[in-house]
Design an enzyme around this catalytic site. Structure first.
Site, mmCIF file in Angstrom:
data_model
loop_
_atom_site.group_PDB
_atom_site.id
_atom_site.type_symbol
_atom_site.label_atom_id
_atom_site.label_comp_id
_atom_site.label_asym_id
_atom_site.label_seq_id
_atom_site.Cartn_x
_atom_site.Cartn_y
_atom_site.Cartn_z
ATOM 1 N N ARG A 152 0.826 -1.215 0.000
ATOM 2 C CA ARG A 152 0.000 0.000 0.000
ATOM 3 C C ARG A 152 0.858 1.262 0.000
ATOM 4 O O ARG A 152 0.464 2.294 0.561
ATOM 5 C CB ARG A 152 -0.964 0.029 1.199
ATOM 6 N N ASN A 200 2.105 -7.707 7.709
ATOM 7 C CA ASN A 200 2.137 -9.047 7.102
ATOM 8 C C ASN A 200 3.601 -9.459 7.155
ATOM 9 O O ASN A 200 4.382 -9.171 6.262
ATOM 10 C CB ASN A 200 1.594 -9.005 5.676
ATOM 11 N N GLU A 243 -6.542 -12.188 7.810
ATOM 12 C CA GLU A 243 -6.090 -12.203 6.415
ATOM 13 C C GLU A 243 -4.945 -13.192 6.209
ATOM 14 O O GLU A 243 -3.949 -12.885 5.560
ATOM 15 C CB GLU A 243 -5.684 -10.795 5.977
ATOM 16 N N ARG A 272 -2.777 -6.157 17.257
ATOM 17 C CA ARG A 272 -3.812 -5.535 16.430
ATOM 18 C C ARG A 272 -5.177 -6.214 16.581
ATOM 19 O O ARG A 272 -5.268 -7.444 16.608
ATOM 20 C CB ARG A 272 -3.401 -5.540 14.962
ATOM 21 N N ASP A 289 -12.313 -0.946 7.571
ATOM 22 C CA ASP A 289 -10.949 -0.904 7.053
ATOM 23 C C ASP A 289 -10.569 0.407 6.387
ATOM 24 O O ASP A 289 -10.512 0.477 5.160
ATOM 25 C CB ASP A 289 -10.765 -2.053 6.053
ATOM 26 N N GLU A 348 -4.673 4.249 0.657
ATOM 27 C CA GLU A 348 -5.078 3.034 -0.058
ATOM 28 C C GLU A 348 -6.504 3.118 -0.588
ATOM 29 O O GLU A 348 -6.786 2.660 -1.690
ATOM 30 C CB GLU A 348 -4.940 1.844 0.909
ATOM 31 N N HIS A 406 -16.085 0.481 0.851
ATOM 32 C CA HIS A 406 -15.398 -0.672 0.261
ATOM 33 C C HIS A 406 -15.898 -1.030 -1.140
ATOM 34 O O HIS A 406 -16.156 -2.192 -1.450
ATOM 35 C CB HIS A 406 -15.543 -1.897 1.180
ATOM 36 N N TRP A 408 -15.141 -10.103 0.603
ATOM 37 C CA TRP A 408 -14.152 -9.506 -0.305
ATOM 38 C C TRP A 408 -14.845 -8.720 -1.422
ATOM 39 O O TRP A 408 -14.203 -7.978 -2.155
ATOM 40 C CB TRP A 408 -13.283 -10.602 -0.945
#
Ligand code: BDP
Length: 717
Positions: A183, A225, A306, A339, A380, A408, A536, A558
Site C-alpha cells: 500500500r 504481514n 487475512e 492488532r 478498514d 489506499e 469498500h 471480499w
C-alpha cells in the site's frame, strides 16, 4: 554578445524578483527554513542573539544542531555560544541544571518529553528559555520555537508549557524486506536493507528529524504481514544501525513479530503460545534483540487475520498470544502492540462486528505491557466510517488508535485528500462510554490505570520518492499524524494552517487558498467514491478505482456487493436488529440514535441501513437523486480545487506547482471515472432514470467493468 549579456541580465533580474520561481522538490517538507521577510528578520535575530545551551547527551546535541540549523536558515545568523546570560540570550537546558532549576519553571507535571518555553527577565536582561526534564523535551521545545518563527509569531512574550498526551506516537511502515511497500505510493521503502549496516543513507537522519519535529517517537520498520527473517541475527544488525540513527532524535525502533517465527526460523514444531519451548524461544529472542538494541521498543503483531498465523491456530485466545510475547519483552521494558484488525475468511459474521466479538470479552485479560491497536473504524480505513465500537468498550485494556496515512482507499498519492478532518471526526466522536461526552480521544489518552501505556499509530505514507510521500499534499497527512498523536484533541484546521505556512510560505493569500483546497478535500473523495455511508467499493486487490459490481470473489466480504447490498428495492447494509445488529456493539444511546434511518446522520445512512431508492432525504430529494448529487458534487469539488490552484501559479515555486496541477488533473479524471462507473452500475440495479440536468456516464457499464489495472502500485503480495 551584448544581446546575450542583456538576456542573462534580464533572466537574473527575473529570478531575483520572483524568488518563488526557484524549483523546489518538496524534499524539505515543512522544515524549509527559508529566510524570513526583512521586516521579521531583525525581530528574530535580536531575540536570539546569543545561545546558552547546556548539552548532556547525544539527544541534547541533536537539539542544539537542529536549533542552529533552523535559526541560520531563517535569520541568516548563528547565535554565538555564551556562558553568561546577558540580554537576548536563548537559554536551553534541563531541570537538573542549577541555572534552569533556579528559574522554578513549571516542569513537574510535564514528564520526560514535555517542555516549557518562556520569555523571562534575568538580572534585568530579556531572555528566552527552553527547559525540559529530559533532553528529548528540549528537542521538542526547539522544534516548537522554530515553528513560532516559521509561522511568523511573536517571540517576545512566550509562555508555552506542553507535553504529549500519548506515550507511543508511532509510524507503522508496511515495508517488506525487498523494499516493496505494501500500500505504498511513494516509491520503495526507505530502508535500504542490502546496504545496511555498512552504509547509512543520510535520508535516515532527515526522516528522523522530520519525525522528531512533530513528536513522533517510534517507528515499526516492517510490514504487519510479517516476515520472520527480520528476527535473524544478520537482520538485527541492520535494525541496530537504523536504531543508532534514530536514537538521537528520540525515536525507538519496533518490529513486527510473525507469530509462527519459532517454527520458521527457530526449528520448533509449533508456535503454540502455551508451549514452554515456544515461550522459551521468544524469551531468548527478546534477550538477543535487547543485547543488540538496548532500547528496542517492542513488537507489533497482526495475528489470525487475512491469513496471518496466530494463537487461534492452536485454539488459544488473542490474550494468550499477546501475553506470551509480552512476558518475553517485559524484563526489558518492551511493549506488544496487538492488532484488533481481525476478521477471518471462514467467519460468516458481519465483518464490521468481528473485532469487537473477538476482543471485547478479553477486556482485562492482557498483560500491562500489551496495548491493543484498533483501526479508526470497524471495517478498514474507508473514506468514512463510524468510529470503531471497541473504543470505550474495553475499559481495563489499553487501546491505541491506528489510522492510515497512505491513501489506499482514498485514491493513492494523486488524489488530494487532507485527512486531518477525518481523524478529528473520529477522535471527537462521542462513545457514550462510560458516559455521554467521552470521546474517542478521551478513551485513548486516559491511561486505564496509572502509568498504563497509551498511543496512536499511523500507517506510513513515506517512501523513497524525492517528496517523501508521493505527493506534496500527502506530506500534510504525515505532519498531521504527528500533531494528533501528540494531542488527540487538536483541531485539523489549525494544523493545516501551520502546515501550509511552513510548507508553502508565509503569504496569507496563498495559505488561505491552500486551506480552502484542503478543507473540503476528504469530503470530495467521500462524495465521488462512497457517499452517504457506503464503503469498500474499490476495485479488487489494489483498490485503485471503482468496482462496485464485483461479486465473484471467493469470500463474501471480499466483494463490494457485500458492502452496499444494492438491489431493485434499495441500497445499504442493514446493521440494525433486523440485519447484522452490529449496532448493538455501540453504547445504548448511539445504538438508538443510529437504529432508525431518520435519526442516523445522512453521511452514515447506508452504513447502518438498507433503504429504498425512493427514501426521502432531508433535502427533499429521493435517495437515488441524493446519491447522484453527491457524485456530481465530488467531481465539482475537484474542479474547484483545480481553479484555486491555477490562481497560485505565480505564488508557488514552479516545480511543486506543476506537480500539484498534474495530480489534480489526474484526480479530476478519476473522480469522473468513479462518478460515471458508480452511476452506470447503480442505475443498472435501481432502474431509476437520471433526472434532468444529471449527465449520463460517458460510457456504458461494460466499458468500466473492462478496465484492468492489475499493475497498480502497492498491492499486497
Ligand atoms: C488492508 C490492506 C492490507 C493490510 C491490512 C491490514 O489492504 O494490505 O495488510 O489492511 O491492516 O486494508 O493488516
Amino acid at each position: 554578445m551584448r544581446l546575450l549579456l542583456g538576456w542573462i541580465a534580464l533572466v537574473l533580474t527575473v529570478i531575483g524578483a520572483v524568488p518563488q520561481a526557484r524549483a523546489e522538490t518538496g524534499y524539505d517538507l515543512w522544515l524549509r527554513y527559508r529566510p524570513v521577510e526583512p521586516e521579521y528578520r531583525e525581530r528574530y535575530a535580536t531575540a536570539f542573539r546569543y545561545l546558552t545551551f547546556y548539552v548532556r547527551s547525544e539527544v541534547g546535541e541533536t537539539a542544539r544542531v537542529a536549533l542552529l540549523d533552523g535559526l541560520y536558515g531563517m535569520t541568516g545568523l548563528v547565535p554565538p555560544p555564551s556562558d553568561r546570560i546577558g540580554a537576548n540570550t536563548l537559554l536551553v537546558g534541563t531541570a537538573d541544571n542549577p541555572v534552569i532549576a533556579a528559574l522554578n519553571l513549571p516542569l513537574a507535571g510535564l514528564g520526560r518529553e514535555g517542555f516549557v518555553i518562556r520569555s523571562l527577565t534575568i538580572d534585568g536582561h530579556r531572555v528566552t528559555v527552553i527547559a525540559a526534564n529530559q533532553e528529548v523535551g528540549l528537542l521538542y521545545g526547539v522544534f516548537r520555537l522554530l515553528r513560532q518563527i516559521q509561522i511568523r509569531q511573536p517571540v517576545d512574550a512566550l509562555d508555552i508549557a506542553d507535553a504529549p498526551k500519548l506515550q507511543v506516537r508511532i509510524l507503522n511502515h508496511w515495508d517488506n524486506l525487498d523494499r516493496y511497500v505494501e500500500r505504498g505510493y511513494a516509491g520503495q521503502s526507505l530502508w535500504d536493507w542490502q546496504k545496511l549496516p555498512g552504509h547509512l543513507d543520510p535520508r535516515y537522519t532527515d526522516y528522523a528529524r522530520a519525525n522528531a519535529s512533530i513528536g513522533i517517537n517510534g517507528v515499526v520498520l516492517t510490514n504487519v504481514n510479517a516476515n520472520a527473517e527480520i528476527l535473524k541475527p544478520v537482520w538485527l544488525e541492520k535494525v541496530k544501525a537504523l536504531a543508532g540513527v534514530f536514537r538521537p532524535w528520540g525515536i525507538r525502533v519496533y518490529l513486527t513479530a510473525r507469530f509462527s517465527a519459532p517454527i520458521e526460523i527457530g526449528g520448533l514444531k509449533t508456535a503454540d503460545p502455551l508451549d514452554p519451548a515456544v515461550q522459551a524461544w521468544w524469551k531468548a529472542k527478546a534477550d538477543e534483540i535487547y543485547r543488540v538494541i538496548p532500547d528496542f521498543g517492542g513488537f507489533l503483531v497482526k495475528a489470525n487475520s487475512e491469513g496471518q498465523p496466530g494463537p487461534a491456530d492452536y485454539k488459544r485466545s488473542h490474550a494468550e498470544g499477546a501475553n506470551m510475547l509480552a512476558d518475553a519483552l517485559a524484563p526489558h521494558g518492551g511493549i506488544v502492540m496487538w492488532r484488533a484488525f481481525v476478521y477471518a475468511a471462514e467467519n460468516p459474521e458481519d465483518r464490521a462486528k468481528q473485532a469487537y466479538t473477538e476482543f471485547q470479552p478479553l477486556d482485562g485479560k492482557f498483560r500491562d505491557n500489551v496495548i491493543v491497536q484498533v483501526k479508526n473504524g470497524a471495517v478498514d480505513f474507508q473514506p468514512r466510517e463510524p468510529f470503531h465500537p471497541l473504543f470505550g468498550a474495553m475499559p481495563r485494556t489499553p487501546l491505541m488508535m491506528e489510522v492510515q496515512l497512505t491513501k489506499e482507499y482514498l485514491g493513492f498519492a494523486t488524489h488530494l485528500a487532507w485527512l486531518g478532518p477525518m481523524w478529528e471526526e473520529v477522535l471527537q466522536s462521542d462513545t457514550f462510554r462510560p458516559k455521554a461526552g467521552t470521546t474517542v480521544a478521551d478513551v485513548i489518552d486516559t491511561p486505564v490505570r496509572p502509568g498504563a501505556v497509551t498511543g496512536m499509530a499511523g500507517v506510513a505514507n513515506i517512501g523513497s520518492d524525492i517528496n517523501w510521500t508521493g505527493s506534496q499534499f500527502d506530506q500534510a497527512n504525515w505532519y498531521a499524524f504527528g500533531r494528533f498523536a501528540w494531542d488527540p484533541d487538536s483541531k485539523a484546521d489549525a494544523i493545516a494552517q501551520d502546515w501550509a505556512r511552513m510548507t508553502w510560505g508565509g503569504d496569507a493569500q496563498t495559505v488561505e487558498a491552500i486551506l480552502g483546497m484542503m478543507r473540503g478535500s476528504r469530503e470530495a473523495v467521500v462524495d465521488y467514491m462512497t457517499p452517504l455511508g457506503l464503503a469498500h467499493l474499490m476495485a479488487t486487490g489494489h483498490h485503485y478505482g471503482p468496482g462496485p459490481w464485483v461479486s465473484d470473489l471467493a469470500r463474501p466480504e471480499w466483494n463490494p456487493v457485500y458492502y452496499h447490498k444494492a438491489d431493485a428495492s434499495g441500497i445499504g447494509f442493514d446493521r440494525t436488529k433486523t440485519g447484522s445488529d452490529a449496532l448493538a456493539q455501540y453504547a445504548a444511546p448511539l445504538a438508538k440514535r443510529w437504529g432508525a434511518p431518520d435519526t442516523t446522520p445522512e453521511n452514515l445512512l447506508l452504513w447502518f441501513h438498507h433503504v429504498s431508492w425512493d427514501h426521502k432525504m432531508k433535502s427533499g430529494r429521493t435517495l437515488w437523486e441524493e446519491l447522484l448529487t453527491h457524485y456530481d458534487r465530488g467531481v465539482a469539488s475537484v474542479a474547484a480545487m483545480q481553479a484555486r490552484w491555477e490562481g497560485l501559479k505565480d505564488r508557488v515555486d514552479h516545480r511543486r506547482w506543476e506537480e500539484v496541477r498534474d495530480f489534480l488533473a489526474i484526480q479530476h479524471d478519476e473522480a469522473k471515472w468513479w462518478r460515471d462507473a458508480s452511476i452506470a452500475y447503480f442505475q443498472s440495479v435501481s432502474k431509476r432514470p437520471l433526472p434532468a440536468g444529471v449527465a449520463a456516464p460517458a460510457h456504458d457499464l461494460d466499458w468500466y467493468k473492462a478496465i484492468d489495472n492489475r499493475y497498480a502500485p502497492g498491492n499486497g503480495k
